[in-house]
Design a protein around this motif. Structure first.
Motif, PDB file in Angstrom:
ATOM      1  N   LYS A  97       0.824  -1.213   0.000  1.00 50.84           N
ATOM      2  CA  LYS A  97       0.000   0.000   0.000  1.00 50.84           C
ATOM      3  C   LYS A  97       0.860   1.267   0.000  1.00 50.84           C
ATOM      4  O   LYS A  97       0.330   2.366   0.041  1.00 50.84           O
ATOM      5  CB  LYS A  97      -0.924   0.015   1.218  1.00 50.84           C
ATOM      6  CG  LYS A  97      -2.010  -1.028   1.175  1.00 50.84           C
ATOM      7  CD  LYS A  97      -2.879  -0.957   2.423  1.00 50.84           C
ATOM      8  CE  LYS A  97      -3.996  -1.973   2.383  1.00 50.84           C
ATOM      9  NZ  LYS A  97      -4.849  -1.899   3.588  1.00 50.84           N
ATOM     10  N   GLY A  98       2.182   1.097  -0.001  1.00 47.94           N
ATOM     11  CA  GLY A  98       3.078   2.250  -0.049  1.00 47.94           C
ATOM     12  C   GLY A  98       3.428   2.845   1.294  1.00 47.94           C
ATOM     13  O   GLY A  98       3.985   3.948   1.365  1.00 47.94           O
ATOM     14  N   VAL A  99       3.132   2.150   2.387  1.00 42.31           N
ATOM     15  CA  VAL A  99       3.453   2.663   3.718  1.00 42.31           C
ATOM     16  C   VAL A  99       4.974   2.715   3.882  1.00 42.31           C
ATOM     17  O   VAL A  99       5.688   1.807   3.471  1.00 42.31           O
ATOM     18  CB  VAL A  99       2.809   1.783   4.810  1.00 42.31           C
ATOM     19  CG1 VAL A  99       3.305   2.171   6.198  1.00 42.31           C
ATOM     20  CG2 VAL A  99       1.290   1.882   4.733  1.00 42.31           C
ATOM     21  N   ARG A 100       5.447   3.796   4.494  1.00 43.93           N
ATOM     22  CA  ARG A 100       6.880   3.972   4.750  1.00 43.93           C
ATOM     23  C   ARG A 100       7.192   3.531   6.175  1.00 43.93           C
ATOM     24  O   ARG A 100       6.528   3.926   7.131  1.00 43.93           O
ATOM     25  CB  ARG A 100       7.271   5.440   4.578  1.00 43.93           C
ATOM     26  CG  ARG A 100       8.778   5.677   4.655  1.00 43.93           C
ATOM     27  CD  ARG A 100       9.152   7.138   4.461  1.00 43.93           C
ATOM     28  NE  ARG A 100       8.871   7.958   5.624  1.00 43.93           N
ATOM     29  CZ  ARG A 100       9.635   8.014   6.713  1.00 43.93           C
ATOM     30  NH1 ARG A 100      10.717   7.300   6.796  1.00 43.93           N
ATOM     31  NH2 ARG A 100       9.300   8.804   7.714  1.00 43.93           N
ATOM     32  N   PHE A 101       8.210   2.686   6.285  1.00 41.81           N
ATOM     33  CA  PHE A 101       8.639   2.168   7.579  1.00 41.81           C
ATOM     34  C   PHE A 101       9.952   2.815   7.991  1.00 41.81           C
ATOM     35  O   PHE A 101      10.837   2.997   7.168  1.00 41.81           O
ATOM     36  CB  PHE A 101       8.838   0.641   7.509  1.00 41.81           C
ATOM     37  CG  PHE A 101       7.553  -0.099   7.293  1.00 41.81           C
ATOM     38  CD1 PHE A 101       6.795  -0.528   8.363  1.00 41.81           C
ATOM     39  CD2 PHE A 101       7.094  -0.343   6.012  1.00 41.81           C
ATOM     40  CE1 PHE A 101       5.601  -1.188   8.162  1.00 41.81           C
ATOM     41  CE2 PHE A 101       5.896  -1.006   5.802  1.00 41.81           C
ATOM     42  CZ  PHE A 101       5.151  -1.432   6.874  1.00 41.81           C
ATOM     43  N   THR A 102      10.068   3.137   9.276  1.00 36.14           N
ATOM     44  CA  THR A 102      11.348   3.602   9.802  1.00 36.14           C
ATOM     45  C   THR A 102      12.094   2.450  10.452  1.00 36.14           C
ATOM     46  O   THR A 102      13.286   2.554  10.707  1.00 36.14           O
ATOM     47  CB  THR A 102      11.162   4.751  10.812  1.00 36.14           C
ATOM     48  OG1 THR A 102      10.378   4.278  11.915  1.00 36.14           O
ATOM     49  CG2 THR A 102      10.477   5.943  10.152  1.00 36.14           C
ATOM     50  N   LEU A 103      11.382   1.356  10.718  1.00 35.87           N
ATOM     51  CA  LEU A 103      11.984   0.142  11.243  1.00 35.87           C
ATOM     52  C   LEU A 103      11.173  -1.035  10.737  1.00 35.87           C
ATOM     53  O   LEU A 103       9.953  -1.092  10.950  1.00 35.87           O
ATOM     54  CB  LEU A 103      11.969   0.158  12.783  1.00 35.87           C
ATOM     55  CG  LEU A 103      12.527  -1.082  13.483  1.00 35.87           C
ATOM     56  CD1 LEU A 103      14.051  -1.176  13.252  1.00 35.87           C
ATOM     57  CD2 LEU A 103      12.210  -1.044  14.972  1.00 35.87           C
ATOM     58  N   GLY A 104      11.828  -1.932  10.027  1.00 36.83           N
ATOM     59  CA  GLY A 104      11.157  -3.125   9.534  1.00 36.83           C
ATOM     60  C   GLY A 104      10.971  -4.136  10.649  1.00 36.83           C
ATOM     61  O   GLY A 104      11.385  -3.903  11.794  1.00 36.83           O
ATOM     62  N   PRO A 105      10.356  -5.274  10.333  1.00 39.40           N
ATOM     63  CA  PRO A 105      10.134  -6.295  11.350  1.00 39.40           C
ATOM     64  C   PRO A 105      11.432  -6.644  12.092  1.00 39.40           C
ATOM     65  O   PRO A 105      12.432  -7.012  11.477  1.00 39.40           O
ATOM     66  CB  PRO A 105       9.619  -7.486  10.546  1.00 39.40           C
ATOM     67  CG  PRO A 105       8.942  -6.855   9.358  1.00 39.40           C
ATOM     68  CD  PRO A 105       9.814  -5.672   9.024  1.00 39.40           C
ATOM     69  N   THR A 106      11.381  -6.509  13.405  1.00 39.06           N
ATOM     70  CA  THR A 106      12.556  -6.688  14.251  1.00 39.06           C
ATOM     71  C   THR A 106      12.168  -7.463  15.508  1.00 39.06           C
ATOM     72  O   THR A 106      11.212  -7.082  16.189  1.00 39.06           O
ATOM     73  CB  THR A 106      13.112  -5.302  14.675  1.00 39.06           C
ATOM     74  OG1 THR A 106      13.397  -4.549  13.491  1.00 39.06           O
ATOM     75  CG2 THR A 106      14.351  -5.423  15.521  1.00 39.06           C
ATOM     76  N   PRO A 107      12.910  -8.544  15.819  1.00 41.01           N
ATOM     77  CA  PRO A 107      12.632  -9.253  17.069  1.00 41.01           C
ATOM     78  C   PRO A 107      12.837  -8.324  18.268  1.00 41.01           C
ATOM     79  O   PRO A 107      13.819  -7.587  18.338  1.00 41.01           O
ATOM     80  CB  PRO A 107      13.664 -10.387  17.077  1.00 41.01           C
ATOM     81  CG  PRO A 107      14.057 -10.556  15.644  1.00 41.01           C
ATOM     82  CD  PRO A 107      13.980  -9.178  15.043  1.00 41.01           C
TER      83      PRO A 107
END
Length: 131
Positions: A97-107
């Motif tokens: 959907k074009g969402v901008r992440f400042t941190l991707g999936p992270t444990p």
């Protein structure tokens, strides 16, 4: 006395834009939309809890709100945290959907988390169970 959560809020720089993002992108449902002067008492709820805690999309034009949200963003601190059942699937769907992440999936210990930009002045953290 036993208090319980009724309404929580995030300051937003544009209520209409926030309503669209929180409903169409994150899947919340509109709950209340009441004119209050130039602004609105505008809330959304989780689709799984239509009578649950409301999230107030609060106008952020107050100087204190502007300073607060800017400070949180500068420090990379999310203004709110929401849970999802499958964080990796949520990341894939939101990325499409074009969402901008400042941190991707992270444990993060017992959960996996990520941080996204809500397009309305806030960083939002999503967390889900660790695999």
């Amino acid at each position: 006395m036993q208090a319980h959560l009724r309404v929580m809020s995030v300051f937003v720089d544009d209520q209409a834009k926030a309503l669209e993002f929180y409903t169409k992108t994150l899947g919340f449902l509109p709950k209340a939309d009441v004119p209050v002067g130039e602004d609105r008492w505008l809330t959304v709820v989780g689709a799984d809890a239509p009578d649950g805690v409301e999230l107030l999309l609060e106008p952020g034009s107050n100087p204190a709100a502007i300073a607060y949200t800017a400070s949180l963003r500068e420090q990379g601190i999310p203004a709110a945290q929401f849970g999802v059942d499958d964080l990796v699937a949520a990341h894939d769907e939101l990325s499409a959907k074009g969402v901008r992440f400042t941190l991707g999936p992270t444990p993060m210990g017992p959960v996996v988390g990520m941080v996204l930009d809500d397009t309305c002045g806030n960083l939002i953290q999503l967390v889900g169970p660790a695999a």
